[in-house]
Design a protein around this motif. Structure first.
Motif, mmCIF file in Angstrom:
data_model
loop_
_atom_site.group_PDB
_atom_site.id
_atom_site.type_symbol
_atom_site.label_atom_id
_atom_site.label_comp_id
_atom_site.label_asym_id
_atom_site.label_seq_id
_atom_site.Cartn_x
_atom_site.Cartn_y
_atom_site.Cartn_z
ATOM 1 N N LYS A 5 0.842 -1.203 0.000
ATOM 2 C CA LYS A 5 0.000 0.000 0.000
ATOM 3 C C LYS A 5 0.873 1.248 0.000
ATOM 4 C CE LYS A 5 -3.965 2.207 0.927
ATOM 5 N NZ LYS A 5 -4.988 2.334 -0.102
ATOM 6 N N GLY A 6 1.987 1.188 0.726
ATOM 7 C CA GLY A 6 2.923 2.303 0.810
ATOM 8 C C GLY A 6 4.201 1.846 1.482
ATOM 9 N N THR A 7 5.175 2.742 1.493
ATOM 10 C CA THR A 7 6.483 2.443 2.072
ATOM 11 C C THR A 7 6.913 3.575 2.985
ATOM 12 O OG1 THR A 7 7.142 1.205 0.103
ATOM 13 C CG2 THR A 7 8.917 1.988 1.536
ATOM 14 N N ILE A 8 7.431 3.218 4.153
ATOM 15 C CA ILE A 8 8.008 4.200 5.076
ATOM 16 C C ILE A 8 9.418 3.721 5.391
ATOM 17 C CG2 ILE A 8 7.849 5.320 7.330
ATOM 18 C CD1 ILE A 8 4.789 5.005 7.073
ATOM 19 N N ALA A 9 10.392 4.586 5.136
ATOM 20 C CA ALA A 9 11.789 4.175 5.260
ATOM 21 C C ALA A 9 12.659 5.343 5.695
ATOM 22 C CB ALA A 9 12.286 3.644 3.914
ATOM 23 N N GLY A 10 13.746 4.977 6.385
ATOM 24 C CA GLY A 10 14.790 5.944 6.665
ATOM 25 C C GLY A 10 14.702 6.663 7.988
ATOM 26 N N PHE A 11 13.746 6.319 8.824
ATOM 27 C CA PHE A 11 13.557 7.030 10.086
ATOM 28 C C PHE A 11 13.895 6.166 11.300
ATOM 29 C CE2 PHE A 11 10.741 9.074 7.017
ATOM 30 C CZ PHE A 11 11.151 10.393 7.137
ATOM 31 N N GLY A 12 14.686 5.121 11.101
ATOM 32 C CA GLY A 12 15.031 4.238 12.203
ATOM 33 C C GLY A 12 13.787 3.589 12.780
ATOM 34 N N ALA A 13 13.776 3.394 14.090
ATOM 35 C CA ALA A 13 12.626 2.767 14.752
ATOM 36 C C ALA A 13 11.346 3.572 14.537
ATOM 37 C CB ALA A 13 12.908 2.606 16.239
ATOM 38 N N GLN A 14 11.483 4.868 14.339
ATOM 39 C CA GLN A 14 10.323 5.732 14.089
ATOM 40 C C GLN A 14 9.569 5.301 12.826
ATOM 41 O OE1 GLN A 14 9.426 8.041 16.284
ATOM 42 N NE2 GLN A 14 7.700 8.840 15.136
ATOM 43 N N SER A 15 10.260 4.647 11.887
ATOM 44 C CA SER A 15 9.586 4.162 10.676
ATOM 45 C C SER A 15 8.427 3.235 11.038
ATOM 46 C CB SER A 15 10.569 3.417 9.770
ATOM 47 O OG SER A 15 11.516 4.282 9.213
ATOM 48 N N TYR A 16 8.638 2.377 12.026
ATOM 49 C CA TYR A 16 7.578 1.465 12.451
ATOM 50 C C TYR A 16 6.392 2.236 13.031
ATOM 51 C CZ TYR A 16 10.530 -2.743 12.088
ATOM 52 O OH TYR A 16 11.306 -3.790 11.640
ATOM 53 N N LEU A 17 6.670 3.245 13.845
ATOM 54 C CA LEU A 17 5.583 4.016 14.456
ATOM 55 C C LEU A 17 4.811 4.798 13.420
ATOM 56 C CD1 LEU A 17 7.452 5.216 17.665
ATOM 57 C CD2 LEU A 17 5.761 3.378 17.484
ATOM 58 N N LEU A 18 5.510 5.361 12.445
ATOM 59 C CA LEU A 18 4.843 6.068 11.351
ATOM 60 C C LEU A 18 3.974 5.112 10.538
ATOM 61 C CD1 LEU A 18 7.835 8.323 10.243
ATOM 62 C CD2 LEU A 18 5.720 9.110 11.369
ATOM 63 N N ALA A 19 4.494 3.910 10.306
ATOM 64 C CA ALA A 19 3.713 2.912 9.574
ATOM 65 C C ALA A 19 2.479 2.483 10.365
ATOM 66 C CB ALA A 19 4.591 1.704 9.247
ATOM 67 N N LEU A 20 2.612 2.376 11.675
ATOM 68 C CA LEU A 20 1.465 2.013 12.496
ATOM 69 C C LEU A 20 0.406 3.111 12.452
ATOM 70 C CD1 LEU A 20 0.082 0.064 14.424
ATOM 71 C CD2 LEU A 20 1.351 1.142 16.308
ATOM 72 N N GLU A 21 0.834 4.355 12.478
ATOM 73 C CA GLU A 21 -0.121 5.480 12.343
ATOM 74 C C GLU A 21 -0.875 5.364 11.027
ATOM 75 O OE1 GLU A 21 -0.699 8.329 14.284
ATOM 76 O OE2 GLU A 21 0.779 7.964 15.858
ATOM 77 N N ALA A 22 -0.135 5.088 9.950
ATOM 78 C CA ALA A 22 -0.767 4.945 8.628
ATOM 79 C C ALA A 22 -1.734 3.759 8.615
ATOM 80 C CB ALA A 22 0.305 4.790 7.560
ATOM 81 N N ALA A 23 -1.326 2.649 9.211
ATOM 82 C CA ALA A 23 -2.174 1.459 9.245
ATOM 83 C C ALA A 23 -3.459 1.729 10.016
ATOM 84 C CB ALA A 23 -1.417 0.287 9.876
ATOM 85 N N ALA A 24 -3.348 2.395 11.154
ATOM 86 C CA ALA A 24 -4.530 2.687 11.971
ATOM 87 C C ALA A 24 -5.512 3.578 11.224
ATOM 88 C CB ALA A 24 -4.102 3.334 13.293
ATOM 89 N N ALA A 25 -4.979 4.436 10.362
ATOM 90 C CA ALA A 25 -5.827 5.379 9.626
ATOM 91 C C ALA A 25 -6.502 4.753 8.424
ATOM 92 C CB ALA A 25 -4.991 6.584 9.178
ATOM 93 N N LEU A 26 -6.099 3.554 8.029
ATOM 94 C CA LEU A 26 -6.711 2.894 6.862
ATOM 95 C C LEU A 26 -8.152 2.516 7.142
ATOM 96 C CD1 LEU A 26 -3.790 0.548 5.743
ATOM 97 C CD2 LEU A 26 -4.537 2.666 4.646
#
Length: 145
Positions: A124-145
Motif C-alpha cells: 500500500k505504501g512504504t516508510i523508510a529511513g527514520f530508524g525505529a520511528q519508521s515502524y511508528l509512522l507505519a502504524l499510524e498509517a495502518a490505523a488510519a486505513l
C-alpha cells in the motif's frame, strides 16, 4: 470498539538489531521496537502481533495467516528479501489485507541493489529511513486505513 489487529512481520537478520551495524540500523533491539509499537498501538486502538523470521516461507505463511485472522493491516520489514523475494510479492498480492513496507534505513541512499523493492510493488505504501520511528509512522498509517 474492537481493536484493530496489526501484524508486524520482520525478516532476516532483524533479530540482530542493536548489535548489527548500529550506524545503519540504530541501537534499538527488535524487542525495544515491539514495546514502542504496543504502547502506541494501545492509544490507536491497535493490537500488535509482532514476529520475526529468517525464513522466507514462514513470512509467506504469516502473510496468509494475517488475512485468515482478519488483520486490519500488516507492517512488513522484509529485510534483504525486499530486494529478492518474488514469493513475498506474490503473497502480498494474494491477500486483501493492506501491507505497509517498513525500513529502518533508506534503501535508496544505499547500495544500488537495494534500490529495487519487490515488496514495494504490491505494498500500500512504504516508510523508510527514520530508524525505529519508521515502524511508528507505519502504524499510524495502518490505523488510519
Amino acid at each position: 470498539m474492537a481493536s484493530k489487529l496489526v501484524y508486524v512481520l520482520n525478516g532476516p537478520n532483524l533479530n540482530r538489531l542493536g548489535k548489527r551495524e548500529p550506524g545503519i540500523y540504530g541501537s534499538q533491539t527488535l524487542e525495544d521496537i515491539a514495546g514502542l509499537l504496543v504502547g502506541r498501538g494501545q492509544t490507536l486502538g491497535c493490537e500488535i502481533e509482532m514476529r520475526q523470521s529468517n525464513h522466507e516461507g514462514l513470512l509467506v505463511d504469516w502473510l496468509h495467516e494475517a488475512e485468515d485472522k482478519g488483520a486490519h493491516a500488516v507492517l512488513l520489514n522484509a529485510g534483504a528479501y525486499t530486494h529478492s523475494s518474488v514469493a513475498l510479492l506474490d503473497a502480498i498480492r494474494a491477500i486483501a489485507v493492506p501491507v505497509i513496507e517498513v525500513h529502518l534505513s533508506n534503501p535508496h541512499a544505499r547500495e544500488p541493489f537495494r534500490h529495487k523493492s519487490w515488496v514495494g510493488q504490491a505494498a500500500k505504501g512504504t516508510i523508510a529511513g527514520f530508524g525505529a520511528q519508521s515502524y511508528l509512522l507505519a502504524l499510524e498509517a495502518a490505523a488510519a486505513l
